[in-house]
Scaffold this motif. Structure first.
Motif, PDB file in Angstrom:
ATOM      1  N   MET A   1      11.949 -10.455  -5.768  1.00  0.00           N
ATOM      2  CA  MET A   1      10.902 -10.683  -6.914  1.00  0.00           C
ATOM      3  C   MET A   1       9.563 -10.340  -6.803  1.00  0.00           C
ATOM      4  SD  MET A   1      10.418 -11.861 -10.098  1.00  0.00           S
ATOM      5  CE  MET A   1      11.160 -13.379 -10.629  1.00  0.00           C
ATOM      6  N   SER A   2       9.031 -10.545  -5.534  1.00  0.00           N
ATOM      7  CA  SER A   2       7.840 -10.252  -5.241  1.00  0.00           C
ATOM      8  C   SER A   2       7.835  -8.595  -5.000  1.00  0.00           C
ATOM      9  CB  SER A   2       7.345 -10.867  -3.988  1.00  0.00           C
ATOM     10  OG  SER A   2       5.979  -9.979  -3.398  1.00  0.00           O
ATOM     11  N   ALA A   3       8.746  -8.352  -4.631  1.00  0.00           N
ATOM     12  CA  ALA A   3       8.556  -6.577  -4.317  1.00  0.00           C
ATOM     13  C   ALA A   3       8.916  -6.020  -5.894  1.00  0.00           C
ATOM     14  CB  ALA A   3       9.793  -5.820  -3.785  1.00  0.00           C
ATOM     15  N   ALA A   4       9.658  -6.673  -6.857  1.00  0.00           N
ATOM     16  CA  ALA A   4       9.939  -6.197  -8.017  1.00  0.00           C
ATOM     17  C   ALA A   4       8.698  -6.222  -8.995  1.00  0.00           C
ATOM     18  CB  ALA A   4      10.894  -6.911  -8.899  1.00  0.00           C
ATOM     19  N   ARG A   5       7.731  -6.961  -8.748  1.00  0.00           N
ATOM     20  CA  ARG A   5       6.253  -7.334  -9.405  1.00  0.00           C
ATOM     21  C   ARG A   5       5.485  -6.418  -8.910  1.00  0.00           C
ATOM     22  NH1 ARG A   5       4.561 -13.385  -9.910  1.00  0.00           N
ATOM     23  NH2 ARG A   5       3.237 -12.468 -11.962  1.00  0.00           N
ATOM     24  N   ARG A   6       5.517  -6.189  -7.476  1.00  0.00           N
ATOM     25  CA  ARG A   6       4.519  -5.171  -7.097  1.00  0.00           C
ATOM     26  C   ARG A   6       4.747  -3.654  -7.430  1.00  0.00           C
ATOM     27  NH1 ARG A   6       4.920  -5.844  -1.212  1.00  0.00           N
ATOM     28  NH2 ARG A   6       6.273  -7.649  -1.718  1.00  0.00           N
ATOM     29  N   THR A   7       5.847  -3.514  -7.686  1.00  0.00           N
ATOM     30  CA  THR A   7       6.420  -2.177  -7.899  1.00  0.00           C
ATOM     31  C   THR A   7       5.445  -1.303  -9.069  1.00  0.00           C
ATOM     32  OG1 THR A   7       8.679  -2.445  -7.359  1.00  0.00           O
ATOM     33  CG2 THR A   7       7.950  -0.589  -8.812  1.00  0.00           C
ATOM     34  N   PRO A   8       5.184  -1.678 -10.078  1.00  0.00           N
ATOM     35  CA  PRO A   8       4.271  -1.456 -10.976  1.00  0.00           C
ATOM     36  C   PRO A   8       3.013  -1.460 -10.654  1.00  0.00           C
ATOM     37  CG  PRO A   8       5.258  -3.068 -12.090  1.00  0.00           C
ATOM     38  CD  PRO A   8       5.812  -2.990 -10.697  1.00  0.00           C
ATOM     39  N   ILE A   9       2.559  -2.393 -10.030  1.00  0.00           N
ATOM     40  CA  ILE A   9       1.237  -2.606  -9.504  1.00  0.00           C
ATOM     41  C   ILE A   9       0.741  -1.679  -8.387  1.00  0.00           C
ATOM     42  CG2 ILE A   9      -0.316  -4.382  -8.594  1.00  0.00           C
ATOM     43  CD1 ILE A   9       1.565  -6.631 -10.040  1.00  0.00           C
ATOM     44  N   ILE A  10       1.687  -1.441  -7.540  1.00  0.00           N
ATOM     45  CA  ILE A  10       1.294  -0.456  -6.207  1.00  0.00           C
ATOM     46  C   ILE A  10       1.453   0.860  -7.115  1.00  0.00           C
ATOM     47  CG2 ILE A  10       2.380   0.681  -4.206  1.00  0.00           C
ATOM     48  CD1 ILE A  10       3.449  -2.091  -3.479  1.00  0.00           C
ATOM     49  N   GLY A  11       2.437   1.202  -7.851  1.00  0.00           N
ATOM     50  CA  GLY A  11       2.302   2.531  -8.627  1.00  0.00           C
ATOM     51  C   GLY A  11       0.790   2.751  -9.312  1.00  0.00           C
ATOM     52  N   SER A  12       0.328   1.656  -9.788  1.00  0.00           N
ATOM     53  CA  SER A  12      -0.882   1.916 -10.459  1.00  0.00           C
ATOM     54  C   SER A  12      -2.021   2.606  -9.628  1.00  0.00           C
ATOM     55  CB  SER A  12      -1.519   0.513 -10.929  1.00  0.00           C
ATOM     56  OG  SER A  12      -1.923  -0.116 -10.067  1.00  0.00           O
ATOM     57  N   PHE A  13      -1.970   2.350  -8.247  1.00  0.00           N
ATOM     58  CA  PHE A  13      -2.952   2.736  -7.294  1.00  0.00           C
ATOM     59  C   PHE A  13      -3.194   4.167  -7.409  1.00  0.00           C
ATOM     60  CE2 PHE A  13      -3.119  -1.686  -6.212  1.00  0.00           C
ATOM     61  CZ  PHE A  13      -4.338  -1.905  -6.360  1.00  0.00           C
TER      62      PHE A  13
END
Lengths: 559, 86
Positions: free
Chosen positions: A281-293
């Motif tokens: 779940m943590s990695a799934a939530r971070r996916t678009p957030i990491i992508g935003s950088f």
């Protein structure tokens, strides 16, 4: 345009072809390596939900960094200048962060395997069918458009016949997806991301060097037909098509930033599938957030080269001044490559473009095969077979999808305008989808009937506005029409859904646990910290805050 | 990654995407650096005097080295399957 006398023909030599060939060897190699990890259908369609967040995060933006994005945004950069950054800073990042922070817990937490499957669990079969079929049709058509654009570029740049490039590209994409499934697509997307950056960053640096640095670019753009307003992002009147500054800002923030972009980024399964493939779940939530950088810096290697081309390449500067000539804005990147890059770097730049075209097409196909296999075939046509059956089905569906895409590409080569329309039309479809999702996730009273009725009436509204604007009944230049179309579809969907919900019986609360915010316990919505997820820099909400702050800072600096 | 349930901690072996990326970008770096060294001055003039093959190539070699270093320092550890397959 006949390939023989194209002024865009690049002077590619053996060394450039070597660089291109090396890339394709790696692409196929990844497909082969990824195959070893595929043992069941979940491996094939969702990478066994095992990928780390930085991989899915890069794949998330790479799947969107396709042909249309790179060529289209550099063309917009050449035409409108800095206001084009809104497609990234307003039109992507807020929605990506929203997806990671608010919506991903429902997608990942409910263990659905696709966005339409979420639709099924929340609203039942009618809404599911509408969503799954329209998505599958859209994906395979867009894959065809990507394929056709790729072939056109190869034809113009290298002189290959269009049908040869269509088939070669289709066979390459097909091989690695049927071998390795989503893992192959995602790993290749990550590789593509780095190749695209390695291609465009040097081009930007050489361009800036030649134009006299940022200072030189500023002076030249101010002196060009676009004038100094092309150097600041706001209020972006030329882009939105509104003459009033106030309306333009409103149009960009609500039309592009809210309705269009939230619709696209939060409900498009092509994107969400990448996050669903991550390991927890943590990695799934971070996916678009990491992508935003990385996403917030993409404009600098896509839009800035477009702006440079518009002042540096004589033919394009001519076109911008007179509105006619042998080239147009879509050629901006190609012209800059032709004029500035030596052999070697030129081959890499061509590779980067090819990579981006294939990224788009592979992303379309890998989500198409999932939706067709899981959501249509397994659900409605051939039920309750062993898992190997659906794994094999997935591979065959990919083959069929590719063949249809080749057919679409053939149609597109005859009716290029038709494909433009289709693409624009699909961009409207996401707005009602977003309305239905967001209402369904936060309002437990919303009923199953409201789900599909709202979706159909919202989509019908989008189509209506589209037809009216094509016939000139609604006259808005620039992006105005799609802002209005998406906005109207959103509002109609919400209003109809609320009215229908009040007249029909809702689902029982127990059926909606995990699907609706108020009925989902907090533990199910948030990630359990597991090994490898420690550290403040892995907390989704904090990361999202940093990303948002950086985006706001960029808007102020380049405002 | 073929038999990820055999031992609790297992390195992912050859298929670490970071190594693949480093290999591709590193080969590009090597080719471009060589091209940059033997560059024809006329070609360099095309880019306004900036030898982009050379500098781009060196930058890619550095990038590839960093990725290999990252993969070495933080190898992929395949844990026991935490999510029961559906």
């Amino acid at each position: 345009m006949p390939a023989q006398d194209s002024i865009l023909r690049l002077d590619a030599t053996a060394i450039d072809y070597l660089i291109i060939a090396l890339y394709f060897a790696f692409v196929l190699g990844i497909g082969y390596l990824a195959k070893r990890a595929v043992s069941n259908s979940l491996d094939f369609f969702l990478s066994g939900r095992s990928l780390p967040a930085w991989v899915t995060g890069l794949a998330f933006i790479s799947a969107n960094l396709g042909a249309i994005e790179i060529m289209g945004m550099s063309a917009n950069g050449a035409e409108y200048g800095m206001p084009t950054v809104h497609y990234f800073w307003v039109g992507a990042i807020p929605a990506m962060l929203f997806l990671g922070v608010v919506m991903m817990p429902f997608y990942y937490g409910s263990k659905v395997r696709s966005v339409p499957e979420f639709m099924l669990r929340r609203f039942g079969p009618p809404a599911h069918l509408v969503n799954a079929i329209s998505f599958a049709v859209a994906q395979v058509l867009i894959a065809g458009v990507n394929l056709f654009l790729l072939a056109t570029i190869v034809n113009v740049l290298l002189g290959w016949p269009i049908w040869v490039s269509v088939i070669v590209a289709a066979v390459i994409v097909l091989s690695y997806i049927t071998l390795g499934g989503l893992s192959a697509a995602i790993y290749n997307e990550v590789l593509q991301f780095f190749v695209i950056v390695a291609a465009l960053l040097p081009l930007t640096i050489v361009g800036l060097h030649k134009v006299g640095g940022w200072q030189g670019l500023t002076e030249k753009v101010t002196g060009s037909p676009g004038g100094g307003e092309q150097l600041s992002a706001w209020p972006g009147n030329a882009l939105s098509g509104f003459s009033s500054n106030f309306l333009s800002v409103i149009g960009i923030v609500f039309g592009l930033g809210f309705v269009l972009s939230f619709g696209y980024w939060t409900t498009n399964f092509v994107e969400v599938q990448r996050a669903m493939a991550s390991k927890n779940m943590s990695a799934a939530r971070r996916t678009p957030i990491i992508g935003s950088f990385p996403k917030m810096f993409v404009p600098f290697i896509v839009i800035v080269p477009g702006m440079i081309a518009a002042v540096l390449v004589p033919e394009l500067a001519d076109f911008k001044a007179n509105g006619s000539g042998e080239v147009d804005y879509n050629d901006a990147l190609l012209l800059l490559m032709r004029d500035l890059l030596p052999n070697g770097m030129l081959g890499l730049a061509i590779t980067g473009l090819l990579a981006s075209f294939m990224a788009g097409m592979a992303a379309n196909l890998s989500s198409f095969n999932t939706v067709v296999s899981y959501d249509l075939i397994e659900r409605y046509v051939i039920k309750d077979r062993p898992d190997e059956f659906y794994l094999r089905t997935g591979r065959w569906v990919t083959v069929v999808g590719t063949v249809i895409a080749i057919g679409t590409a053939a149609i597109a080569s005859g009716y290029s305008n038709l494909m433009d329309y289709l693409q624009q039309l699909f961009s409207f479809f996401n707005a009602p989808l977003f309305a239905t999702f967001i209402l369904g996730m936060f309002w437990k009273r919303m009923t199953a009937t409201a789900g599909w009725v709202g979706l159909v009436s919202g989509t019908a509204t989008a189509v209506l506005v589209f037809i009216l604007s094509e016939n000139g009944v609604i006259d808005l230049p620039g992006q105005g029409a799609s802002f209005v179309g998406a906005g109207a579809a959103f509002v109609v969907d919400i209003v109809v859904s609320v009215l229908v919900s009040l007249a029909t019986a809702p689902k029982r609360d127990e059926e909606l646990v995990g699907l609706v915010y108020s009925l989902t316990p907090k533990e199910q919505r948030t990630e359990v910290t597991v090994r490898g997820d420690h550290g403040w820099y892995r907390r989704p909400v904090l990361l999202a805050g940093i990303s948002l702050a950086m985006t706001i800072a960029l808007n102020i600096v380049f405002g | 990654m073929a038999d990820q349930t055999s031992t609790p901690k297992q390195k992912a072996g050859a298929f670490d995407i970071r190594v693949v990326i480093a290999a591709l970008i590193g080969s590009y770096g090597l080719v471009l650096t060589i091209l940059g060294i033997i560059a024809d001055p006329a070609e360099v003039a095309k880019a306004g005097g900036l030898n982009i093959n050379l500098w781009g190539g060196i930058a890619m070699l550095v990038f590839a080295a960093l990725f290999v270093l990252w993969a070495r320092l933080r190898p992929i550890v395949v844990p026991v399957d935490e999510h029961p397959r559906e």
